[in-house]
Design an enzyme around this catalytic site. Sequence first.
Site, PDB file in Angstrom:
ATOM      1  N   GLY A  16       0.815  -1.209   0.000  1.00 40.26           N
ATOM      2  CA  GLY A  16       0.000   0.000   0.000  1.00 40.26           C
ATOM      3  C   GLY A  16       0.849   1.260   0.000  1.00 40.26           C
ATOM      4  O   GLY A  16       2.085   1.211   0.114  1.00 40.26           O
ATOM      5  N   VAL A  18       1.173   3.656   2.266  1.00 42.70           N
ATOM      6  CA  VAL A  18       1.928   3.863   3.500  1.00 42.70           C
ATOM      7  C   VAL A  18       2.973   2.779   3.685  1.00 42.70           C
ATOM      8  O   VAL A  18       4.099   3.050   4.108  1.00 42.70           O
ATOM      9  CB  VAL A  18       0.982   3.928   4.713  1.00 42.70           C
ATOM     10  N   ARG A  43      -4.255 -11.493  -1.559  1.00 40.33           N
ATOM     11  CA  ARG A  43      -4.397 -10.905  -2.896  1.00 40.33           C
ATOM     12  C   ARG A  43      -3.092 -10.292  -3.388  1.00 40.33           C
ATOM     13  O   ARG A  43      -2.786 -10.312  -4.578  1.00 40.33           O
ATOM     14  CB  ARG A  43      -5.500  -9.847  -2.872  1.00 40.33           C
ATOM     15  N   SER A  44      -2.316  -9.741  -2.461  1.00 40.55           N
ATOM     16  CA  SER A  44      -1.067  -9.065  -2.843  1.00 40.55           C
ATOM     17  C   SER A  44       0.160  -9.960  -2.701  1.00 40.55           C
ATOM     18  O   SER A  44       1.257  -9.570  -3.117  1.00 40.55           O
ATOM     19  CB  SER A  44      -0.876  -7.809  -1.987  1.00 40.55           C
ATOM     20  N   CYS A 132      -3.172  10.905  10.848  1.00 44.93           N
ATOM     21  CA  CYS A 132      -2.233  11.816  10.187  1.00 44.93           C
ATOM     22  C   CYS A 132      -2.531  13.286  10.493  1.00 44.93           C
ATOM     23  O   CYS A 132      -1.617  14.070  10.749  1.00 44.93           O
ATOM     24  CB  CYS A 132      -2.241  11.572   8.680  1.00 44.93           C
ATOM     25  N   ARG A 245     -11.660  17.022   2.313  1.00 43.42           N
ATOM     26  CA  ARG A 245     -10.781  16.384   1.327  1.00 43.42           C
ATOM     27  C   ARG A 245     -10.669  17.297   0.112  1.00 43.42           C
ATOM     28  O   ARG A 245     -11.677  17.780  -0.408  1.00 43.42           O
ATOM     29  CB  ARG A 245     -11.360  15.029   0.903  1.00 43.42           C
ATOM     30  N   HIS A 252      -1.172  17.233   3.874  1.00 42.74           N
ATOM     31  CA  HIS A 252      -2.344  17.797   4.537  1.00 42.74           C
ATOM     32  C   HIS A 252      -2.026  19.219   4.990  1.00 42.74           C
ATOM     33  O   HIS A 252      -0.937  19.492   5.507  1.00 42.74           O
ATOM     34  CB  HIS A 252      -2.729  16.979   5.765  1.00 42.74           C
TER      35      HIS A 252
END
Length: 345
Positions: A16, A18, A43-44, A132, A245, A252
């Site tokens: 992913g 992160v 899946r990964s 975050c 968002r 951010h």
Amino acid sequence: MERKKLYNVAVVGVTGAVGQKMLETLEKRNFPVGELRPLASARSAGQRVNFKGNTYTVQEATPESFEGIDFALFSAGGSISEKLAPAAVERGAVVIDNTSAFRMLPEVPLVVPEVNAHTISQHSGIIANPNCSTIQMVVALKPIYDAYGIDRIVVSTYQAVSGSGQAAIDELREQTRAVLNGEPANPQILPVKSLPKHHQIAFNAIPQIDVFEENGFSREEMKMVNETRKIFADDSIQITPTCVRIPVFFGHSEAVYVETRKPFDLAEVRSLLESAPGVKVVDDLEEQAYPLATEAAGQYDTFVGRIRRDLFHPRGLNLWIVSDNVLKGAALNAVQIAEHMVKSK
């Protein structure tokens, strides 16, 4: 010459956004990794990742994956953490979890090293990374809190799509292309993938991050309230957040208004921020210098600017705070926690 001790590290959710930054940060900061164990969902599994010039095959994360692991960095979703983090702890690993699964449990330290590193030693196997948007705010507010106290915080966030993961990054990129070509935006991810209705993020601002609670605040907003109070160990702080968002990939931004408990000197506030760990002041109005998401992306620091006294409240202070949400807001903070533990051994 004494040989540097090495630690076996597992990264859960390594494929992913992160997870990739966790690998990159471990490498760039030269964390003393002995064995690296890249883990992800079934899946990964089988994908390849690179670390220090070597290629690793991603393994499916199972309870047995944590045998012999010293540090397990989790960023694969709350349900995965709830299932596998206790199994990792049982096998002797210290879990540093980037999800919200354990943050508000009294026995789990919620840590930003620049703010409350002293709580790391209180762990019972699991240490939580805050949200975050919370992390960058408390890094900037820590010196102000220590010097003057804080009664009230009013914060409006302008959050990058990477906070919702790789799928949201891809959606912003595709929607931007589509809109510029006169095609339908076709939103499918934001504001919340699991909800029945979605909104265009390209050239837009969505005042919803995560689902709404009964009090009218979103879950993201309530994270800022509850986590900030826990990190400062002060439930008297009044916090009013609005989380939005925006169509930015990384970084951010936050407009933060603070009412201090004691009167402050503005020059002293600036000096405190300039000397605070993890903070970089960018605040020169004549040069139009202030923190920007485009400049904070890829950087470790939390940037602070637009430092000014409120027009009406004698103890009111305004700040503009920007940080890379997948670095200081996630991957870097987790690695810093592990670094702190290594140094204290």
